[in-house]
Design an enzyme around this catalytic site. Structure first.
Site, short mmCIF file in Angstrom:
data_model
loop_
_atom_site.label_atom_id
_atom_site.label_comp_id
_atom_site.label_asym_id
_atom_site.label_seq_id
_atom_site.Cartn_x
_atom_site.Cartn_y
_atom_site.Cartn_z
N GLU A 290 42.83 -69.64 -89.43
CA GLU A 290 43.57 -68.38 -89.43
C GLU A 290 42.63 -67.18 -89.48
O GLU A 290 42.80 -66.21 -88.74
CB GLU A 290 44.56 -68.33 -90.60
N ASP A 294 42.34 -64.34 -86.59
CA ASP A 294 42.64 -62.94 -86.87
C ASP A 294 41.47 -62.02 -86.53
O ASP A 294 41.65 -60.93 -85.97
CB ASP A 294 43.01 -62.77 -88.34
N SER A 486 50.94 -66.02 -85.82
CA SER A 486 49.63 -65.61 -86.32
C SER A 486 48.74 -65.11 -85.19
O SER A 486 47.79 -64.35 -85.44
CB SER A 486 48.93 -66.78 -87.00
N ASP A 527 61.08 -56.24 -71.93
CA ASP A 527 62.20 -56.99 -72.48
C ASP A 527 62.07 -58.48 -72.14
O ASP A 527 61.82 -58.84 -70.99
CB ASP A 527 63.51 -56.43 -71.94
N GLY A 546 67.73 -56.43 -74.32
CA GLY A 546 67.65 -55.57 -75.48
C GLY A 546 67.05 -56.30 -76.66
O GLY A 546 66.40 -57.34 -76.52
N ASP A 548 66.61 -58.74 -79.74
CA ASP A 548 67.15 -60.02 -80.18
C ASP A 548 66.28 -60.56 -81.31
O ASP A 548 65.11 -60.17 -81.45
CB ASP A 548 67.23 -61.02 -79.02
#
Length: 567
Positions: A290, A294, A486, A527, A546, A548
């Site tokens: 991780e 990152d 992540s 979208d 739109g 969700d």
């Protein structure tokens, strides 16, 4: 999103508290109804055991701070972009002098020496023996063992405070805090030799190589979203949160830059900041999937922007694994980073509402000062941070906090939602006005699907999304692929930081709290209308036109974002 057993062990174990009243003026303040499943009561804690506790005092005007946050974050506001100073925020957050005096009088009368933790003076810390805590708080601090990990901790099921301090003390912590076990890190690293290297493309050409369907590199993302290769920092900064002994490796970053960002010097690195005994140990056998992900997708995406890896260690007593400590540290700084990227979180049902509200209010404070607070939404679809058995949908936290920006995941060159992308509706926080129209439209289109499995009036998440599958990274000297929201969070953080750099260069304020802008400008996002996020023996929520609860409003379009910000 990453959670491991260490995150669980530090905050999730507490003990049953139903002692007889020790003081006639005590009133019940917080209570849990039952011992949580997965924990075994071992017996009373030793009376001499020293407890490290935090006490939150009631602030004098949090509603006023929320109003100020929206005033500086809503595009059509006359105060848009005029972020508050550290001192202005503290004016809202500080307890009244009467509250501070009453609490300090109580502590002094009981020979308790407290230390002020936050710059506004709304959090105090102190240590007292179990015997005194049980007496003063009408508690029964008990040892419990996590059956899965075998780790023990001391908690109480209930506690009381003097009636004279009702309305002055917000909470005492950690007392009844509990976080559900969330399992191993989701960002599984699949070693894979580098193939079809896409090291350089021309984003302006709008051509995304076909190889990006199977391996995502910085060049793929530049082409997909029109992201510039670099920017002059001009004061723009990114903070990257690190927890649970995840260590970002400088050697792996060098390999990543050498292979995938040949336009950035391979010696480019990152700063470190340590909280609660955090560290960043180097070595192949210390590589954290991780942490490497990152750092590689902030340093490697936001070319020219300084990045600080903020490592939070195990020596925290905030009762929520250092999540409060990292924000408190940044609130104490004169110039915190304008973007904070975090790929960790919890299942919301495991967080007591009192601490969830306190932490969310801390995010509000940092947001009012101009920091965009970015969280990955989770990797369990509608079943929470990770896939698990459930009958009703499980929202994640802090994504359910209305003052953070929650990031879902997509996949493919022709983007569709990633099936693991967590999303849904908070059961703790109500829907903020900035997303009311978008969410109402979705619920109308959804109809009765999944009725009764979620709180439709809750704060809806994620807000936006970004690519989250097949990200190639270096870890422990090897290349390989990782998936998860992540991936999406540091990518989005880099995009905001690059945007901030251009805004600052043009003499404009930084993005700050992003959400009101997002919902006021949905057309600047791509979208995503296909896919769903299954879980709890359902197909989850379907993506639709739109907003969700799988991909939010959509994925970033950097050129359109620039234009919307007047660049």
């Amino acid at each position: 999103m990453v959670i491991t057993s260490l995150l669980i062990s530090l905050v999730s174990i507490f003990a049953l508290g139903q002692a007889s009243p020790a003081h006639s003026d005590l009133v019940l303040h917080e209570r849990r109804q039952a011992i949580p499943s997965g924990f075994v009561k071992n017996g009373p804690a030793s009376p001499d055991t020293l407890l490290s506790l935090r006490m939150a005092l009631v602030s004098n005007n949090l509603p006023g701070l929320e109003e100020a946050l929206y005033a500086v974050s809503t595009p059509d506001s006359a105060l848009y972009g005029q972020h508050l100073t550290k001192e202005e925020v503290e004016t809202f957050v500080a307890p009244t002098p009467e509250t501070t005096a009453a609490v300090k009088e109580f502590l002094a009368a009981n020979k308790i020496k407290a230390t002020t933790v936050t710059p506004a003076g709304d959090w105090l810390s102190f240590s007292i023996p179990v015997s005194q805590a049980n007496d003063l708080l009408n508690a029964d601090f008990t040892i419990f063992t996590d059956e899965e990990t075998g780790i023990q901790a001391i908690r109480t099921l209930a506690y009381s405070i003097p009636s004279s301090l009702k309305g002055k003390i917000d909470l005492i912590h950690p007392t009844i805090a509990y976080v559900d076990p969330l399992g191993p890190p989701p960002s599984v690293f699949v070693p894979r030799p580098i193939t079809n290297i896409t090291a350089s493309v021309n984003p302006s050409a709008g051509t995304v190589p076909a190889s990006c369907n199977t391996e995502i590199t910085p060049a793929c993302l530049e082409a997909l979203y029109g992201i510039p290769a670099s920017a002059t920092a001009t004061g723009s900064k990114i903070g990257v949160s690190g927890f649970i002994n995840q260590f970002a490796q400088t050697a792996d970053l060098m390999s990543f830059l050498t292979n995938f960002r040949t336009d950035i010097p391979s010696t480019t690195t990152f700063a470190t900041q340590f909280i609660d005994g955090g560290k960043n140990t180097q070595g192949r056998n210390k590589a954290g999937i991780e942490a490497n992900l990152d750092i590689q997708y902030t340093v490697g995406m936001a070319g020219g922007i300084p990045v600080t890896f903020i490592s939070v260690g195990p020596n925290n007593v905030d009762g929520i694994d250092g999540f409060l400590d990292i924000i408190t540290t940044l609130l104490n700084e004169a110039s915190p980073p304008q973007v904070l990227s975090t790929s960790y979180g919890f299942n919301e049902p495991g967080i007591p509402s009192s601490i969830a509200n306190s932490l969310c209010n801390a995010y509000m404070q940092l947001g009012a000062r101009g920091t965009s607070i970015i969280f990955s939404s989770g990797d369990g679809g509608v079943s929470g941070s990770q896939s698990q058995t459930c009958t009703t949908f499980i929202p994640t936290f802090p994504s359910g906090c209305p003052f953070v920006t929650s990031i879902g995941a997509t996949t493919g060159v022709t983007e569709t939602s990633a099936s693991f992308s967590s999303g849904g509706f908070s059961a703790l926080f109500t829907r903020p006005s900035y997303q009311n129209t978008a969410v109402t439209n979705y619920l109308t289109a959804l109809g009765t699907t999944n009725a009764g499995k979620f709180v439709s009036t809750g704060r809806a998440f994620p807000d936006i999304s970004a690519q989250g599958e097949n990200f190639i990274i270096f870890n422990g000297g090897r290349s390989g692929l990782v998936d998860g929201t992540s991936c999406s969070a540091p990518l989005t953080s880099s995009i905001i930081a690059l945007l901030n750099a251009e805004l600052l260069a043009a003499g404009k304020p930084v993005v700050g709290f992003f959400n009101p802008f997002i919902y006021a400008n949905p057309s600047v996002f791509n979208d995503v209308t296909t896919g769903s996020n299954p879980g709890c023996n359902t197909n989850g929520f379907p993506a639709k036109a739109g907003w969700d609860p799988v991909t939010g409003v959509g994925t970033p379009n950097f050129p359109k974002l620039k234009a919307a910000f007047g660049l």
